[in-house]
Scaffold this motif. Structure first.
Motif, PDB file in Angstrom:
ATOM      1  N   GLU A 201      45.989  14.361  16.863  1.00  0.00           N
ATOM      2  CA  GLU A 201      44.790  13.547  16.621  1.00  0.00           C
ATOM      3  C   GLU A 201      44.696  13.146  15.150  1.00  0.00           C
ATOM      4  O   GLU A 201      43.722  13.425  14.457  1.00  0.00           O
ATOM      5  CB  GLU A 201      43.521  14.308  17.050  1.00  0.00           C
ATOM      6  N   ILE A 202      45.719  12.442  14.695  1.00  0.00           N
ATOM      7  CA  ILE A 202      45.782  12.072  13.277  1.00  0.00           C
ATOM      8  C   ILE A 202      44.718  11.055  12.907  1.00  0.00           C
ATOM      9  O   ILE A 202      44.429  10.838  11.730  1.00  0.00           O
ATOM     10  CB  ILE A 202      47.193  11.528  12.939  1.00  0.00           C
ATOM     11  N   ASP A 203      44.100  10.408  13.904  1.00  0.00           N
ATOM     12  CA  ASP A 203      43.057   9.432  13.587  1.00  0.00           C
ATOM     13  C   ASP A 203      41.844  10.079  12.931  1.00  0.00           C
ATOM     14  O   ASP A 203      40.990   9.377  12.376  1.00  0.00           O
ATOM     15  CB  ASP A 203      42.631   8.686  14.851  1.00  0.00           C
ATOM     16  N   ALA A 204      41.727  11.419  12.990  1.00  0.00           N
ATOM     17  CA  ALA A 204      40.609  12.102  12.327  1.00  0.00           C
ATOM     18  C   ALA A 204      40.657  11.923  10.816  1.00  0.00           C
ATOM     19  O   ALA A 204      39.619  11.912  10.147  1.00  0.00           O
ATOM     20  CB  ALA A 204      40.625  13.596  12.663  1.00  0.00           C
ATOM     21  N   ILE A 205      41.860  11.757  10.262  1.00  0.00           N
ATOM     22  CA  ILE A 205      41.979  11.531   8.808  1.00  0.00           C
ATOM     23  C   ILE A 205      42.667  10.218   8.491  1.00  0.00           C
ATOM     24  O   ILE A 205      42.640   9.778   7.350  1.00  0.00           O
ATOM     25  CB  ILE A 205      42.770  12.683   8.138  1.00  0.00           C
ATOM     26  N   GLY A 206      43.281   9.578   9.481  1.00  0.00           N
ATOM     27  CA  GLY A 206      44.068   8.368   9.208  1.00  0.00           C
ATOM     28  C   GLY A 206      43.344   7.073   9.460  1.00  0.00           C
ATOM     29  O   GLY A 206      43.968   6.016   9.485  1.00  0.00           O
ATOM     30  N   ARG A 207      42.019   7.117   9.652  1.00  0.00           N
ATOM     31  CA  ARG A 207      41.269   5.890   9.940  1.00  0.00           C
ATOM     32  C   ARG A 207      41.330   4.934   8.748  1.00  0.00           C
ATOM     33  O   ARG A 207      41.396   5.352   7.599  1.00  0.00           O
ATOM     34  CB  ARG A 207      39.824   6.245  10.261  1.00  0.00           C
ATOM     35  N   ALA A 208      41.333   3.641   9.064  1.00  0.00           N
ATOM     36  CA  ALA A 208      41.452   2.621   8.027  1.00  0.00           C
ATOM     37  C   ALA A 208      40.386   2.810   6.956  1.00  0.00           C
ATOM     38  O   ALA A 208      39.200   2.979   7.258  1.00  0.00           O
ATOM     39  CB  ALA A 208      41.347   1.228   8.652  1.00  0.00           C
ATOM     40  N   ARG A 209      40.801   2.764   5.690  1.00  0.00           N
ATOM     41  CA  ARG A 209      39.888   3.063   4.593  1.00  0.00           C
ATOM     42  C   ARG A 209      38.857   1.970   4.374  1.00  0.00           C
ATOM     43  O   ARG A 209      37.712   2.252   4.069  1.00  0.00           O
ATOM     44  CB  ARG A 209      40.702   3.269   3.308  1.00  0.00           C
ATOM     45  N   ASN A 248      45.529   8.521  20.311  1.00  0.00           N
ATOM     46  CA  ASN A 248      45.280   7.517  21.350  1.00  0.00           C
ATOM     47  C   ASN A 248      44.437   6.374  20.812  1.00  0.00           C
ATOM     48  O   ASN A 248      43.904   5.587  21.578  1.00  0.00           O
ATOM     49  CB  ASN A 248      44.587   8.151  22.572  1.00  0.00           C
ATOM     50  N   ARG A 249      44.326   6.296  19.494  1.00  0.00           N
ATOM     51  CA  ARG A 249      43.558   5.227  18.849  1.00  0.00           C
ATOM     52  C   ARG A 249      44.360   4.643  17.697  1.00  0.00           C
ATOM     53  O   ARG A 249      43.931   4.633  16.546  1.00  0.00           O
ATOM     54  CB  ARG A 249      42.214   5.756  18.358  1.00  0.00           C
ATOM     55  N   ALA A 250      45.536   4.135  18.008  1.00  0.00           N
ATOM     56  CA  ALA A 250      46.406   3.598  16.965  1.00  0.00           C
ATOM     57  C   ALA A 250      45.817   2.357  16.309  1.00  0.00           C
ATOM     58  O   ALA A 250      46.179   2.017  15.170  1.00  0.00           O
ATOM     59  CB  ALA A 250      47.778   3.261  17.558  1.00  0.00           C
ATOM     60  N   ASP A 251      44.917   1.654  16.989  1.00  0.00           N
ATOM     61  CA  ASP A 251      44.365   0.417  16.440  1.00  0.00           C
ATOM     62  C   ASP A 251      43.460   0.666  15.237  1.00  0.00           C
ATOM     63  O   ASP A 251      43.209  -0.265  14.457  1.00  0.00           O
ATOM     64  CB  ASP A 251      43.587  -0.338  17.520  1.00  0.00           C
ATOM     65  N   ILE A 252      42.946   1.882  15.060  1.00  0.00           N
ATOM     66  CA  ILE A 252      42.037   2.143  13.938  1.00  0.00           C
ATOM     67  C   ILE A 252      42.742   2.836  12.782  1.00  0.00           C
ATOM     68  O   ILE A 252      42.113   3.143  11.772  1.00  0.00           O
ATOM     69  CB  ILE A 252      40.836   2.989  14.389  1.00  0.00           C
ATOM     70  N   LEU A 253      44.034   3.086  12.891  1.00  0.00           N
ATOM     71  CA  LEU A 253      44.748   3.762  11.814  1.00  0.00           C
ATOM     72  C   LEU A 253      44.976   2.819  10.642  1.00  0.00           C
ATOM     73  O   LEU A 253      45.085   1.603  10.804  1.00  0.00           O
ATOM     74  CB  LEU A 253      46.090   4.294  12.317  1.00  0.00           C
ATOM     75  N   ASP A 254      45.065   3.385   9.461  1.00  0.00           N
ATOM     76  CA  ASP A 254      45.269   2.601   8.258  1.00  0.00           C
ATOM     77  C   ASP A 254      46.661   1.966   8.261  1.00  0.00           C
ATOM     78  O   ASP A 254      47.641   2.593   8.669  1.00  0.00           O
ATOM     79  CB  ASP A 254      45.105   3.505   7.026  1.00  0.00           C
ATOM     80  N   LYS A 255      46.717   0.721   7.811  1.00  0.00           N
ATOM     81  CA  LYS A 255      48.006   0.006   7.821  1.00  0.00           C
ATOM     82  C   LYS A 255      49.022   0.658   6.907  1.00  0.00           C
ATOM     83  O   LYS A 255      50.225   0.629   7.188  1.00  0.00           O
ATOM     84  CB  LYS A 255      47.782  -1.450   7.406  1.00  0.00           C
ATOM     85  N   ALA A 256      48.554   1.234   5.803  1.00  0.00           N
ATOM     86  CA  ALA A 256      49.482   1.896   4.891  1.00  0.00           C
ATOM     87  C   ALA A 256      50.135   3.110   5.534  1.00  0.00           C
ATOM     88  O   ALA A 256      51.262   3.479   5.195  1.00  0.00           O
ATOM     89  CB  ALA A 256      48.752   2.318   3.616  1.00  0.00           C
ATOM     90  N   ASP A 467      40.559  -9.163  19.619  1.00  0.00           N
ATOM     91  CA  ASP A 467      41.085  -8.682  18.337  1.00  0.00           C
ATOM     92  C   ASP A 467      41.827  -7.374  18.578  1.00  0.00           C
ATOM     93  O   ASP A 467      41.216  -6.318  18.716  1.00  0.00           O
ATOM     94  CB  ASP A 467      39.941  -8.475  17.340  1.00  0.00           C
ATOM     95  N   SER A 468      43.139  -7.450  18.656  1.00  0.00           N
ATOM     96  CA  SER A 468      43.937  -6.258  18.939  1.00  0.00           C
ATOM     97  C   SER A 468      43.963  -5.283  17.776  1.00  0.00           C
ATOM     98  O   SER A 468      44.272  -4.106  17.964  1.00  0.00           O
ATOM     99  CB  SER A 468      45.377  -6.662  19.290  1.00  0.00           C
ATOM    100  N   THR A 469      43.631  -5.766  16.571  1.00  0.00           N
ATOM    101  CA  THR A 469      43.652  -4.870  15.408  1.00  0.00           C
ATOM    102  C   THR A 469      42.364  -4.073  15.273  1.00  0.00           C
ATOM    103  O   THR A 469      42.315  -3.090  14.539  1.00  0.00           O
ATOM    104  CB  THR A 469      43.858  -5.681  14.117  1.00  0.00           C
ATOM    105  N   GLY A 470      41.302  -4.508  15.943  1.00  0.00           N
ATOM    106  CA  GLY A 470      40.030  -3.814  15.845  1.00  0.00           C
ATOM    107  C   GLY A 470      39.291  -4.044  14.545  1.00  0.00           C
ATOM    108  O   GLY A 470      38.339  -3.342  14.229  1.00  0.00           O
ATOM    109  N   GLN A 471      39.702  -5.063  13.760  1.00  0.00           N
ATOM    110  CA  GLN A 471      39.071  -5.293  12.467  1.00  0.00           C
ATOM    111  C   GLN A 471      37.643  -5.824  12.590  1.00  0.00           C
ATOM    112  O   GLN A 471      36.856  -5.719  11.661  1.00  0.00           O
ATOM    113  CB  GLN A 471      39.921  -6.293  11.660  1.00  0.00           C
ATOM    114  N   ASN A 472      37.330  -6.441  13.733  1.00  0.00           N
ATOM    115  CA  ASN A 472      35.994  -7.025  13.893  1.00  0.00           C
ATOM    116  C   ASN A 472      35.000  -6.071  14.549  1.00  0.00           C
ATOM    117  O   ASN A 472      33.903  -6.492  14.922  1.00  0.00           O
ATOM    118  CB  ASN A 472      36.084  -8.304  14.744  1.00  0.00           C
ATOM    119  N   ASP A 473      35.383  -4.802  14.707  1.00  0.00           N
ATOM    120  CA  ASP A 473      34.486  -3.857  15.369  1.00  0.00           C
ATOM    121  C   ASP A 473      33.201  -3.645  14.582  1.00  0.00           C
ATOM    122  O   ASP A 473      32.135  -3.438  15.157  1.00  0.00           O
ATOM    123  CB  ASP A 473      35.193  -2.511  15.574  1.00  0.00           C
ATOM    124  N   MET A 474      33.298  -3.676  13.247  1.00  0.00           N
ATOM    125  CA  MET A 474      32.127  -3.429  12.407  1.00  0.00           C
ATOM    126  C   MET A 474      31.412  -4.714  12.020  1.00  0.00           C
ATOM    127  O   MET A 474      30.469  -4.704  11.250  1.00  0.00           O
ATOM    128  CB  MET A 474      32.540  -2.672  11.131  1.00  0.00           C
TER     129      MET A 474
END
Length: 582
Positions: A201-209, A248-256, A467-474
């Motif tokens: 569950e790396i998305d706990a710390i890897g969410r896009a900054r 299971n949430r690769a779309d919210i991970l940081d691009k870096a 939006d497959s990247t999820g950038q427009n969620d917010m």
């Protein structure tokens, strides 16, 4: 003080009281008593009262330091070890027994992972050709598909140290702890290199900054991510350390974090196909007492869309059902009941339904059955029931085709089948009920997806707002204008109206069959494919393909179809009476 005579030593509480009492005794007795006063100090008592608080403070301090020194041996023990990584390490002598034999299906994923393990076992073979070990492998897929199980198999197969930690273990209320734990984790990994570090569950710390800017941003989480980025591919080198992560949430991970050089490989761990489900059943059926004639291919066909965790749940539920019935082994009907239980919910025998409601529910479900049977592109019907189960008062069960592409015609036929229940209510009772809420929800979502995502609208055209990247969620604004929103709403309403007319026309053309199905439902409460085929005839697609009828297949298998318990098959419920709201 006199050397002779009676001498009495007395500890007095108060001089004034003693003097008063003494004078009274002298006056009464007429004798003279000489009194000598002497003041003494309780030195030892005073010393004890002075030293005791300091002794207690020193004792407590020594006890704390002793516990902290004990905790330093384990990760995260003691207050001074709050920045230590809580990773659990496994090596070749560990107790992990899971191997790739326990991971059914996922052949492509196992090939990729096994190559990483092979590189660690025999790195010289790759280095001789100039190859470099991948730094990171990211497992991506829906929940329950076996990502963590695959990592356990790596820990069981690898002859190198394996560090396992969850993404949430880095997050702490203290500032700087997450980054400190990342540093400590990679320090331990470098000491044990070559090794594998698994972060679940790396998305706990890897969410896009950038996504949290201005909205309760968590600087501590971002600092942890920055440290992880630096450790994976920073100025220093981490030769021999492979990072294996799952989400299971690769779309919210940081691009870096996702770029090559950090996670060089992304492995898709999707829902299992038919053959993979058969292999998964083989794994989970090993320890069960099964009927000799149990067909595992049949079980795989009845569980489309099930993940590995769902299949494990089916096997366990079937064993519980068989034990509840005091059977000596688990047969096919137990598995069918387990699938019904998991997909549809627990059967509610205590629900009181009036005869009028029961008749409306029967015609509702018969409407689903009739439309889905007559429309060519609708999913094959398997069972219709008006027995309350879960939140539903009835359900039509289908076996969806495992396809990867869906055409507009298939969308329309499936939506018409979902609206068949409401259309049947209108045709037979000229009334609308709340029973179609679940159907309307599915149809509305499908229609909006057709127009806004898949570009199937006649006015909106070939435009997708997905939006497959999820950038427009917010984002607070929609990616289209108000005029376009009105056009989308109009298109959706037009599509749903068209599907409703298809359902009505199909039911009008098969009015007699609809009534017979509803009456049969009222009589039996459950009907199957054979009953529908006997009343409505063979499906057009089956006739063109030359497939045998359901009755012929049942006769070949030596099965009967009279009653619920003799059902030859069941499937996933995708339509039925939904939540009833007043």
């Amino acid at each position: 003080m006199p050397a002779t005579g009676v001498q009495v030593t007395y500890n007095i509480p108060s001089v004034e009281i003693f003097d008063r009492d003494l004078e009274a005794v002298k006056a009464e007795s007429g004798q003279e008593v000489k009194v000598y006063y002497e003041s003494r100090r309780n030195v030892w008592g005073e010393m004890l009262l002075t030293i005791l608080p300091f002794a207690l403070i020193i004792g407590v301090w020594l006890l704390i330091m002793r516990n902290m020194s004990r905790g330093s041996a384990g990760a995260g023990g003691g207050i001074f070890n709050v920045g230590k990584a809580k990773a659990q390490m496994f090596d070749k002598d560990s107790t992990v027994k899971t191997t790739f034999k326990d991971v059914a299906g996922l052949e492509e994923a196992k090939v990729e992972i096994m190559e990483v393990v092979e590189f660690l076992r025999n790195p010289q073979k790759y280095k001789d050709l100039g190859g470099k070990i991948p730094k990171g492998v990211l497992l991506v897929g829906p929940p329950g598909t076996g990502k963590t199980l695959l990592a356990k198999a790596v820990a069981g197969e690898a002859n190198v140290p394996f560090f396992s930690i969850s993404g949430s273990d880095f997050v702490e209320m203290f500032v700087g702890v997450g980054a400190s734990r990342v540093r400590d984790l990679f320090r331990q990994a470098k000491e044990k290199a070559p090794c594998i570090v698994f972060i679940d569950e790396i998305d706990a710390i890897g969410r896009a900054r950038s996504r949290n800017v201005g909205f309760s941003s968590n600087d501590e989480r971002e600092n942890t991510l920055n440290q992880l980025l630096t450790e994976m591919d920073g100025f220093g080198t981490n030769s021999g350390v492979i990072v294996l992560a799952a989400t299971n949430r690769a779309d919210i991970l940081d691009k870096a974090l996702m770029r090559a050089g950090r996670f060089d490989r992304q492995i898709e761990v999707g829902l299992p196909e038919l053959n993979e489900r058969r292999e998964i059943f083989d794994v989970h059926l090993r320890g069960l007492k099964l009927a000799p004639d149990l067909d595992r291919d049949f079980l795989a066909k009845q569980t489309p869309g099930f993940s590995g965790a769902d299949i494990a749940n089916v096997c366990n539920e079937a064993a519980l059902i068989a034990a509840r019935k005091s059977k000596n082994f688990i047969d096919k009907q137990d598995f069918l009941d387990a699938i019904d239980r998991i997909v549809g919910g627990l059967e509610r025998k205590s629900v009181i339904i009036t005869p009028e409601e029961k008749r409306m529910i029967a015609f509702h479900e018969a409407g689903h059955a009739t439309v889905s049977w007559k429309l060519e592109n609708a999913n094959p019907l398997l069972k219709v029931t008006i027995i309350p189960r879960g939140k539903a008062l009835g359900a039509a069960w289908y076996l969806p085709d495992e396809r990867h592409l869906t055409t507009r015609e298939q969308f329309m036929d499936e939506m018409a089948a979902a609206l068949g229940g409401r259309a049947s209510e209108l045709i037979n009772f000229n009334k609308l009920s709340t029973g179609a809420m679940n159907d309307l929800e599915k149809v509305t979502k499908a229609a909006y997806a057709m127009v806004a995502y898949y570009g199937m609208g006649s006015k909106t055209g070939n435009i997708s707002y997905y939006d497959s990247t999820g950038q427009n969620d917010m984002s607070f604004t929609k990616p289209y204008s108000e005029k376009t929103a009105q056009e989308i709403d109009y298109e959706v309403r037009t599509i749903i109206d068209e599907a409703m007319e298809m359902a009505k026309k199909t039911l009008e053309d098969n009015r007699e069959g609809l009534t017979r199905l509803a009456e049969l439902l009222l009589e039996r409460e459950v009907i199957f494919t054979e009953d529908v085929e006997r009343i409505l005839g063979k499906r057009k697609k089956d006739v063109e393909a030359g497939k045998p009828s359901a009755g012929e297949k049942t006769a070949e298998a030596g099965q009967t179809v009279s009653g619920e318990k003799s059902s030859p098959e069941t499937g996933e419920s995708i339509s039925g009476i939904g939540n009833h709201v007043a």
